[in-house]
Design a protein around this motif. Structure first.
Motif, PDB file in Angstrom:
ATOM      1  N   CYS A   1       0.809  -1.239  -0.057  1.00 29.14           N
ATOM      2  CA  CYS A   1       0.250   0.003  -0.014  1.00 29.14           C
ATOM      3  C   CYS A   1       0.887   1.129   0.123  1.00 29.14           C
ATOM      4  CB  CYS A   1      -0.780   0.134   1.083  1.00 29.14           C
ATOM      5  SG  CYS A   1       0.045   0.156   2.751  1.00 29.14           S
ATOM      6  N   VAL A   2       0.279   2.448  -0.155  1.00 27.93           N
ATOM      7  CA  VAL A   2       1.042   3.645  -0.213  1.00 27.93           C
ATOM      8  C   VAL A   2       0.264   4.814   0.926  1.00 27.93           C
ATOM      9  CG1 VAL A   2       1.452   5.652  -1.363  1.00 27.93           C
ATOM     10  CG2 VAL A   2       1.165   3.657  -2.812  1.00 27.93           C
ATOM     11  N   VAL A   3       1.206   5.134   1.684  1.00 28.16           N
ATOM     12  CA  VAL A   3       0.828   6.274   2.768  1.00 28.16           C
ATOM     13  C   VAL A   3       0.286   7.340   1.944  1.00 28.16           C
ATOM     14  CG1 VAL A   3       1.641   7.396   4.632  1.00 28.16           C
ATOM     15  CG2 VAL A   3       2.299   5.109   4.261  1.00 28.16           C
ATOM     16  N   VAL A   4      -0.766   7.749   2.320  1.00 26.09           N
ATOM     17  CA  VAL A   4      -1.381   9.201   1.636  1.00 26.09           C
ATOM     18  C   VAL A   4      -1.362  10.226   2.745  1.00 26.09           C
ATOM     19  CG1 VAL A   4      -3.465  10.082   0.719  1.00 26.09           C
ATOM     20  CG2 VAL A   4      -2.828   7.764   0.254  1.00 26.09           C
ATOM     21  N   ASP A   5      -1.331  10.215   3.848  1.00 19.41           N
ATOM     22  CA  ASP A   5      -1.329  10.984   4.818  1.00 19.41           C
ATOM     23  C   ASP A   5      -0.992  10.436   6.161  1.00 19.41           C
ATOM     24  OD1 ASP A   5      -1.608  13.507   5.830  1.00 19.41           O
ATOM     25  OD2 ASP A   5      -3.844  13.823   5.640  1.00 19.41           O
ATOM     26  N   VAL A   6      -0.368  11.420   6.938  1.00 15.56           N
ATOM     27  CA  VAL A   6       0.068  11.023   8.385  1.00 15.56           C
ATOM     28  C   VAL A   6      -0.960  11.823   9.209  1.00 15.56           C
ATOM     29  CG1 VAL A   6       1.833  11.129  10.428  1.00 15.56           C
ATOM     30  CG2 VAL A   6       2.594  10.989   7.710  1.00 15.56           C
ATOM     31  N   LEU A   7      -1.845  10.790  10.103  1.00 20.11           N
ATOM     32  CA  LEU A   7      -2.764  11.470  11.000  1.00 20.11           C
ATOM     33  C   LEU A   7      -2.267  11.860  12.293  1.00 20.11           C
ATOM     34  CD1 LEU A   7      -5.559   8.944   9.877  1.00 20.11           C
ATOM     35  CD2 LEU A   7      -5.224  10.896   8.976  1.00 20.11           C
ATOM     36  N   ASP A   8      -1.500  10.962  12.923  1.00 18.08           N
ATOM     37  CA  ASP A   8      -0.592  11.317  14.055  1.00 18.08           C
ATOM     38  C   ASP A   8       0.466  10.494  14.199  1.00 18.08           C
ATOM     39  OD1 ASP A   8      -1.716   8.812  15.266  1.00 18.08           O
ATOM     40  OD2 ASP A   8      -3.658   9.936  16.068  1.00 18.08           O
ATOM     41  N   LYS A   9       1.134  10.537  15.653  1.00 16.14           N
ATOM     42  CA  LYS A   9       2.277   9.502  15.482  1.00 16.14           C
ATOM     43  C   LYS A   9       1.848   8.039  15.616  1.00 16.14           C
ATOM     44  CE  LYS A   9       2.276   9.185  20.393  1.00 16.14           C
ATOM     45  NZ  LYS A   9       3.217   9.056  21.776  1.00 16.14           N
ATOM     46  N   ASN A  10       0.680   7.577  15.793  1.00 15.66           N
ATOM     47  CA  ASN A  10       0.415   6.035  15.516  1.00 15.66           C
ATOM     48  C   ASN A  10      -0.270   5.743  14.420  1.00 15.66           C
ATOM     49  OD1 ASN A  10       1.462   5.640  18.237  1.00 15.66           O
ATOM     50  ND2 ASN A  10      -0.336   6.626  19.280  1.00 15.66           N
ATOM     51  N   PHE A  11      -1.136   6.509  13.691  1.00 16.29           N
ATOM     52  CA  PHE A  11      -1.882   6.208  12.668  1.00 16.29           C
ATOM     53  C   PHE A  11      -1.550   7.076  11.135  1.00 16.29           C
ATOM     54  CE2 PHE A  11      -4.362   5.074  16.294  1.00 16.29           C
ATOM     55  CZ  PHE A  11      -4.717   3.900  15.990  1.00 16.29           C
ATOM     56  N   VAL A  12      -1.902   6.499  10.274  1.00 15.59           N
ATOM     57  CA  VAL A  12      -1.571   7.116   8.873  1.00 15.59           C
ATOM     58  C   VAL A  12      -2.788   6.587   7.805  1.00 15.59           C
ATOM     59  CG1 VAL A  12       0.864   7.149   8.864  1.00 15.59           C
ATOM     60  CG2 VAL A  12      -0.177   4.956   8.003  1.00 15.59           C
ATOM     61  N   LEU A  13      -2.960   7.273   6.986  1.00 16.32           N
ATOM     62  CA  LEU A  13      -4.118   6.886   6.050  1.00 16.32           C
ATOM     63  C   LEU A  13      -3.231   6.220   4.835  1.00 16.32           C
ATOM     64  CD1 LEU A  13      -7.147   7.364   5.150  1.00 16.32           C
ATOM     65  CD2 LEU A  13      -6.473   9.425   4.094  1.00 16.32           C
ATOM     66  N   ILE A  14      -3.873   4.982   4.335  1.00 16.72           N
ATOM     67  CA  ILE A  14      -3.353   4.347   3.257  1.00 16.72           C
ATOM     68  C   ILE A  14      -4.241   4.074   2.318  1.00 16.72           C
ATOM     69  CG2 ILE A  14      -1.562   3.184   4.819  1.00 16.72           C
ATOM     70  CD1 ILE A  14      -3.278   0.737   4.794  1.00 16.72           C
TER      71      ILE A  14
END
Length: 90
Positions: free
Chosen positions: A21-34
């Protein structure tokens, strides 16, 4: 390795384990949008825990929050589209 928008990863947990998958956005230190995108690797756009992702070291240049069409276009330009179709054995 810090995840940032455009980082290509392998999911290591959940029903999509082994898929890239590709990371689209960093939401916080524990979660990203993929995203996969779904038409390419089968991974739907969703929030993912960074502990469930393993970076491959590959990267595409996309802005934060890029849509699936742009992600697919950039993957094809970089010649990485076929690599994302492959499932990794975990």
């Amino acid at each position: 390795m810090a995840l940032k928008p455009g980082s290509i990863c392998v999911k290591t947990a959940g029903r999509e384990a082994g898929k890239k998958c590709v990371v689209v956005d960093v939401l916080d230190k524990n979660f990203v949008l993929i995203t996969g995108p779904p038409s390419l690797s089968g991974v739907k756009r969703r929030k993912a825990n960074v502990k469930h992702l393993e970076a491959t070291g590959e990267y595409i240049d996309i802005p934060r929050g890029a849509d699936d069409e742009l992600v697919l276009k950039k993957l094809e330009e970089a010649g990485l589209a076929e690599k994302l179709r492959e499932k990794v054995r975990i």
